[in-house]
Design an enzyme around this catalytic site. Structure first.
Site, short mmCIF file in Angstrom:
data_model
loop_
_atom_site.label_atom_id
_atom_site.label_comp_id
_atom_site.label_asym_id
_atom_site.label_seq_id
_atom_site.Cartn_x
_atom_site.Cartn_y
_atom_site.Cartn_z
N HIS A 32 12.21 -4.97 -8.65
CA HIS A 32 13.19 -5.36 -7.54
C HIS A 32 14.77 -5.24 -7.97
O HIS A 32 15.35 -6.12 -7.31
CB HIS A 32 12.84 -6.67 -6.85
CG HIS A 32 11.52 -6.35 -6.23
ND1 HIS A 32 11.35 -5.90 -4.92
CD2 HIS A 32 10.13 -6.90 -6.61
CE1 HIS A 32 10.04 -6.06 -4.32
NE2 HIS A 32 9.40 -6.58 -5.41
N ASP A 34 16.18 -1.90 -8.60
CA ASP A 34 16.50 -0.71 -8.25
C ASP A 34 17.14 -0.44 -7.08
O ASP A 34 18.30 0.10 -6.89
CB ASP A 34 15.02 0.39 -8.47
CG ASP A 34 14.08 0.04 -7.23
OD1 ASP A 34 14.12 -1.11 -6.68
OD2 ASP A 34 13.32 0.82 -6.73
N GLY A 118 -2.78 4.30 -6.17
CA GLY A 118 -2.36 3.10 -5.62
C GLY A 118 -2.60 1.93 -6.63
O GLY A 118 -2.65 0.76 -6.17
N GLY A 120 -0.61 1.10 -9.08
CA GLY A 120 0.73 0.82 -10.01
C GLY A 120 1.39 1.86 -10.64
O GLY A 120 2.38 1.68 -11.43
N LEU A 121 0.64 3.05 -10.87
CA LEU A 121 0.88 4.01 -11.99
C LEU A 121 1.61 5.40 -11.25
O LEU A 121 2.11 6.19 -12.07
CB LEU A 121 -0.14 4.52 -12.97
CG LEU A 121 -0.76 3.87 -13.80
CD1 LEU A 121 -2.40 4.11 -14.33
CD2 LEU A 121 0.07 3.30 -15.09
N SER A 123 0.79 7.67 -8.71
CA SER A 123 0.23 8.86 -8.92
C SER A 123 0.97 9.93 -7.80
O SER A 123 1.01 10.92 -7.95
CB SER A 123 -1.42 8.82 -8.10
OG SER A 123 -1.24 8.30 -6.91
N SER A 124 1.60 9.34 -6.66
CA SER A 124 2.29 10.07 -5.94
C SER A 124 3.51 10.80 -6.49
O SER A 124 3.64 11.94 -6.16
CB SER A 124 2.69 9.23 -4.58
OG SER A 124 3.59 8.32 -5.12
N GLU A 156 9.15 12.40 -0.77
CA GLU A 156 8.31 11.34 -0.37
C GLU A 156 8.89 10.53 0.68
O GLU A 156 8.14 10.12 1.84
CB GLU A 156 8.01 10.51 -1.77
CG GLU A 156 6.84 9.64 -1.40
CD GLU A 156 6.27 8.73 -2.59
OE1 GLU A 156 6.55 9.52 -3.89
OE2 GLU A 156 5.24 8.24 -2.50
N ASP A 168 10.24 6.15 -9.98
CA ASP A 168 9.10 6.89 -10.49
C ASP A 168 8.94 8.40 -10.88
O ASP A 168 8.50 8.71 -11.80
CB ASP A 168 7.86 6.52 -9.31
CG ASP A 168 7.74 4.78 -8.97
OD1 ASP A 168 8.32 4.33 -9.91
OD2 ASP A 168 7.04 4.64 -8.10
#
Ligand code: ADP
Ligand code: MG
Length: 382
Positions: A32, A34, A118, A120-121, A123-124, A156, A168
């Site tokens: 929190h 960024d 989903g 937390g890594l 993927s999107s 995105e 990300d």
């Protein structure tokens, strides 16, 4: 994975594809911060998305998702978002490329990966960046990594309607083996920090919950930060975001801000400090100090920023009871998702057993464990 992609591609399209890969990411510390142009400390992991791609003599994009076992076809010159569909990440990137002056022609694509969605890594972001890497490899576009990350973020935002940050896709594009990226979210530039964990390792524990509060709380926290900046700029002219304030100014900040806003601002200001301290600790190989910063970060996210939840708090505090765990904290936006843990590699079996039993007993859920190593960012495979 690469054999699987190649073989599926040959089967579906009777052509040899070129191959691209982009990884998921973790964040060592800096939550929190960024959206207040602060600092974060992500690293790419070995899990990711693999893309096989080849030209076809048309304007049609023929895409096959191995994991969803689904085809999607669109015209590269005329398409629109499809709510909640994975194809948005492909179309969104083609749209970004086109807008930036890199128009794609028709292509065939097969992709798949091993990042739990989903968890937390991100993927999107891995998906967006792998597509960007594949498309630029195929059409010979020379696109700087930073632009790729920005296109992925934009894609995105526009096609998925998510107000996401740069971290990300940035980490997915720039990741480096055995390094983390100390990323400045104002200048969008980073320092590579070598990470030597010795006998310690990083393990994510997935709570497997996602509380409904997450989205509304995220917007509220962003708004609270913006309101604090508005109030504080009367006393500190020239500040643009909370990033411009330092720990030494906290006392003054406390006197100015309303009681409900101060803890939120305090979190952001001190979390930025912790990111820098973590950078210093890790450069020296001081994992104990880094572990303490992880704990402080969790406590601040729980008590000051109020974005944790019962499951995350339970996992973190249970982990702190093990002397072989140097650090444990919630990772990501909060209200669910994973904790990130730094622990003695030899104690992995004991830790997994202990946490599984305790978590199952308390919440009736078997947590998932995801081992992560700091790995190379997106690239073409030969
Ligand atoms: P995360 O936190 O993992 O990024 P998101 O909800 O942001 O989760 O993105 C997940 C979405 O990304 C999925 O719903 C899907 O549309 C797309 N996606 C991710 N991985 C894959 C995959 N292996 N195959 C197809 N689509 C994927
Ligand atoms: Mg995502």
């Amino acid at each position: 994975m690469r054999d699987l992609i190649t073989n599926s591609f040959l089967e579906i399209f009777s052509q040899e594809p070129i191959l691209a890969f982009a990884p998921g990411r973790i964040n060592l510390i800096g939550e929190h911060t960024d959206y207040q142009e602060g600092f974060v400390f992500p690293a790419a992991v070995s899990q990711g998305i693999w893309v096989g791609i080849q030209k076809n003599e048309s304007n049609s994009a023929n895409v096959h998702s191995l994991d969803f076992r689904e085809d999607f076809v669109f015209d590269v010159n005329s398409f629109s978002p499809k709510k909640g569909h994975w194809a948005n990440y492909v179309m969104g990137m083609v749209a970004q490329f086109k807008q930036a002056g890199y128009p794609a022609r028709g292509f065939n694509m097969v992709f798949g990966g091993n990042i739990p969605v989903g968890s937390g890594l991100s993927s999107s972001a891995a998906l967006s960046v792998s597509i960007a890497t594949g498309l630029s490899g195929l059409f010979g576009f020379k696109i700087p990594k930073k632009s790729m990350a920005l296109y992925a973020q934009k894609s995105e935002q526009l096609f998925e309607g998510l107000n996401c940050g740069i971290m990300d896709p940035y980490a997915s594009a720039f990741g480096k083996e055995n390094h983390a990226l100390l990323l400045d979210c104002r200048s969008n530039s980073h320092e590579e920090v070598p990470i030597n964990l010795g006998k310690y390792c990083l393990l994510l524990v997935n709570t497997k919950v996602k509380h409904k509060l997450a989205d509304s709380a995220y917007n509220k926290r962003r708004a609270a930060c913006e309101e604090s900046v508005r109030i504080l700029s009367e006393t500190f002219p020239g500040i643009k975001t909370l990033r411009d304030l330092k720990e030494a100014q906290l006392e003054q900040v406390k006197n100015i801000l309303p009681e409900e806003l101060f803890p939120k601002a305090k979190h952001v200001i001190l979390e930025d400090t912790r990111v820098h301290q973590a950078g210093e600790s890790l450069k020296k190989g001081d994992l104990i100090s880094f572990g303490k910063l992880m704990k402080a970060s969790h406590e601040s996210l729980k008590n000051e920023y109020e974005v944790s939840c019962e499951e995350l708090d339970f996992l973190a505090s249970e982990s702190w009871t093990k002397e072989y765990v140097l650090g444990s904290r919630m990772m990501g936006g909060g209200f669910g998702g994973c904790t990130i843990n730094l622990l003695d590699e030899n104690q992995l079996p004991d830790f997994k057993k202990f946490i599984s039993e305790r978590y199952e007993e308390k919440f009736g859920i078997q947590p998932d464990f995801i081992e992560v190593t700091l790995s190379e960012g997106a690239h073409l495979l030969d």
